[in-house]
Design a protein around this motif. Sequence first.
Motif, short mmCIF file in Angstrom:
data_model
loop_
_atom_site.label_atom_id
_atom_site.label_comp_id
_atom_site.label_asym_id
_atom_site.label_seq_id
_atom_site.Cartn_x
_atom_site.Cartn_y
_atom_site.Cartn_z
N VAL A 162 0.82 -1.23 0.00
CA VAL A 162 0.00 0.00 0.00
C VAL A 162 0.85 1.27 0.00
N ILE A 163 0.28 2.29 -0.61
CA ILE A 163 0.89 3.63 -0.55
C ILE A 163 -0.25 4.65 -0.71
N SER A 164 -0.22 5.67 0.12
CA SER A 164 -1.31 6.66 0.10
C SER A 164 -0.85 7.93 -0.59
N LEU A 165 -1.75 8.48 -1.39
CA LEU A 165 -1.45 9.67 -2.20
C LEU A 165 -2.05 10.92 -1.53
N PRO A 166 -1.61 12.11 -1.92
CA PRO A 166 -2.18 13.33 -1.33
C PRO A 166 -3.70 13.32 -1.46
N MET A 167 -4.37 13.61 -0.36
CA MET A 167 -5.85 13.56 -0.38
C MET A 167 -6.41 14.49 0.69
N HIS A 168 -7.24 15.42 0.26
CA HIS A 168 -7.98 16.29 1.18
C HIS A 168 -9.01 17.04 0.34
N PRO A 169 -10.01 17.64 0.98
CA PRO A 169 -11.11 18.24 0.20
C PRO A 169 -10.70 19.46 -0.62
N TYR A 170 -9.47 19.97 -0.39
CA TYR A 170 -9.06 21.20 -1.08
C TYR A 170 -8.02 20.91 -2.17
N LEU A 171 -7.87 19.64 -2.52
CA LEU A 171 -6.91 19.24 -3.56
C LEU A 171 -7.43 19.72 -4.92
N SER A 172 -6.67 20.55 -5.60
CA SER A 172 -7.13 21.10 -6.89
C SER A 172 -7.01 20.03 -7.97
N GLU A 173 -7.78 20.22 -9.05
CA GLU A 173 -7.68 19.26 -10.17
C GLU A 173 -6.28 19.30 -10.77
N ALA A 174 -5.68 20.48 -10.79
CA ALA A 174 -4.33 20.60 -11.37
C ALA A 174 -3.34 19.77 -10.55
N ASP A 175 -3.42 19.88 -9.23
CA ASP A 175 -2.51 19.08 -8.39
C ASP A 175 -2.81 17.60 -8.52
N GLN A 176 -4.10 17.27 -8.58
CA GLN A 176 -4.46 15.86 -8.71
C GLN A 176 -3.92 15.30 -10.04
N ASP A 177 -4.03 16.10 -11.10
CA ASP A 177 -3.52 15.65 -12.41
C ASP A 177 -2.01 15.43 -12.35
N LYS A 178 -1.33 16.31 -11.58
CA LYS A 178 0.12 16.17 -11.43
C LYS A 178 0.46 14.83 -10.72
N VAL A 179 -0.32 14.51 -9.69
CA VAL A 179 -0.09 13.25 -8.97
C VAL A 179 -0.32 12.08 -9.92
N VAL A 180 -1.45 12.13 -10.65
CA VAL A 180 -1.81 11.03 -11.55
C VAL A 180 -0.73 10.83 -12.61
N SER A 181 -0.26 11.93 -13.20
CA SER A 181 0.77 11.81 -14.25
C SER A 181 2.04 11.20 -13.66
N ALA A 182 2.40 11.63 -12.45
CA ALA A 182 3.63 11.11 -11.84
C ALA A 182 3.50 9.63 -11.52
N VAL A 183 2.33 9.21 -11.04
CA VAL A 183 2.11 7.79 -10.74
C VAL A 183 2.20 6.99 -12.04
N LYS A 184 1.55 7.51 -13.09
CA LYS A 184 1.57 6.78 -14.38
C LYS A 184 2.98 6.69 -14.92
N ALA A 185 3.72 7.79 -14.84
CA ALA A 185 5.09 7.79 -15.35
C ALA A 185 5.94 6.78 -14.56
N ALA A 186 5.73 6.74 -13.25
CA ALA A 186 6.55 5.87 -12.41
C ALA A 186 6.22 4.40 -12.63
N LEU A 187 4.95 4.12 -12.91
CA LEU A 187 4.55 2.70 -13.06
C LEU A 187 4.67 2.22 -14.49
#
Length: 361
Positions: free
Chosen positions: A336-361
């Motif tokens: 398991v690994i937990s990603l940044p998560m809170h109600p104020y997470l912007s779509e831009a930041d979320q997209d950055k997380v998603v792209s980084a996870v995809k690139a890493a995997l």
Amino acid sequence: MQFIDLKTPHQKYKAEIEGRMNAVLEHGAFIMGPEVAEVEKQLASYVGVKHCITTSSGTHSLEIALRALGVGPGDEVVTVAFTWISSAEVVPLVGAKPVFVDVDPVAFNLDVSKLEAAITPRTKAIMPVSLFGQMPDYAAINAIGAKHGIPVIEDGAQSFGATQNGQKSCGVTLIGSTSFFPAKPLGCYGDGGALFTSDDALAGKMRAIRTHGGEKRHHHTMVGTNGRFDTLQAAVLLGKLPHFAWEVAERNRIGARYSELLRDVCTVPEVVPGNTHVYAQYTIRAKERDALGAKLKEAGIPTAVYYPKCLHEQPVFAGTSAWGDLPVSEQASREVISLPMHPYLSEADQDKVVSAVKAAL
Ligand SMILES: Cc1ncc(COP(=O)(O)O)c(C=O)c1O
């Protein structure tokens, strides 16, 4: 980017929160001031039960619940090993023994099909955890508890605001317990927690234990503790509660968006039918978890591992279960690994997380 953003909500709701805190500074009733009863009333109504008893922490809540049920030396409490230490440490604290049941691989919650095998004549409570913000099947757990005459306590420290078949977390078992630790879905600005029940006698007992075993001042009828919730923390919650429903909705939306975007590259936290999830943690699984965490760190993305070891691997619980007894929990703790998560997470930041996870995997 922050893993959990506690600053933005304070900036947004500053006027209300500080207004409520200033009122406490002015009236000076720092211990059990009027805000404590006010927030207990609002929380009980939110959860849909008769009684809310606030406490000094989610850990203390669980201990008070066990004491109120009379759990003590020679008794056993069934819980899980893939959780925060509090869920089990309170058991030996009252003199009893934790018995660990494995979790399911989808929600990481108590595997109901394995519960009955863990029950013995010494079992005095079943204490499942609603891990990461989603509840295990409480209808099934309550039915097994009722069949054996064993009370069920929900450790809802991570799931406040979640629902199961329309009922709120902390309102589906004899006793529900939660935490207001700042990073929890409903966080205050220090330590805090609460207990929930619709059982009048149990509520009276838990209230008394919370305040030195006294039902009234200078009259102590049972062994208690100092488990009170600070008035200033009650004021913080009163300032935050009007926004909580919106925050829960945002958690749902952001969690669902993560899953939609990441489902193709890793195992995402699926929401079990009948449940809503508050994503106290947004936790994915990846075989190469440590490498993923390192790559995300390089990309400036904070992550956390909850939990890198199961409780039966902790020295304090040595001998409770052997390695291999809880294979799903053991595997989860390695993946398991937990990603940044809170109600104020912007779509831009979320997209950055998603792209980084995809690139890493
Ligand atoms: C599952 C679980 N149970 C209990 C607790 C204890 O809550 P607290 O930190 O308020 O004592 C926590 C909080 O970390 C938790 O995650």
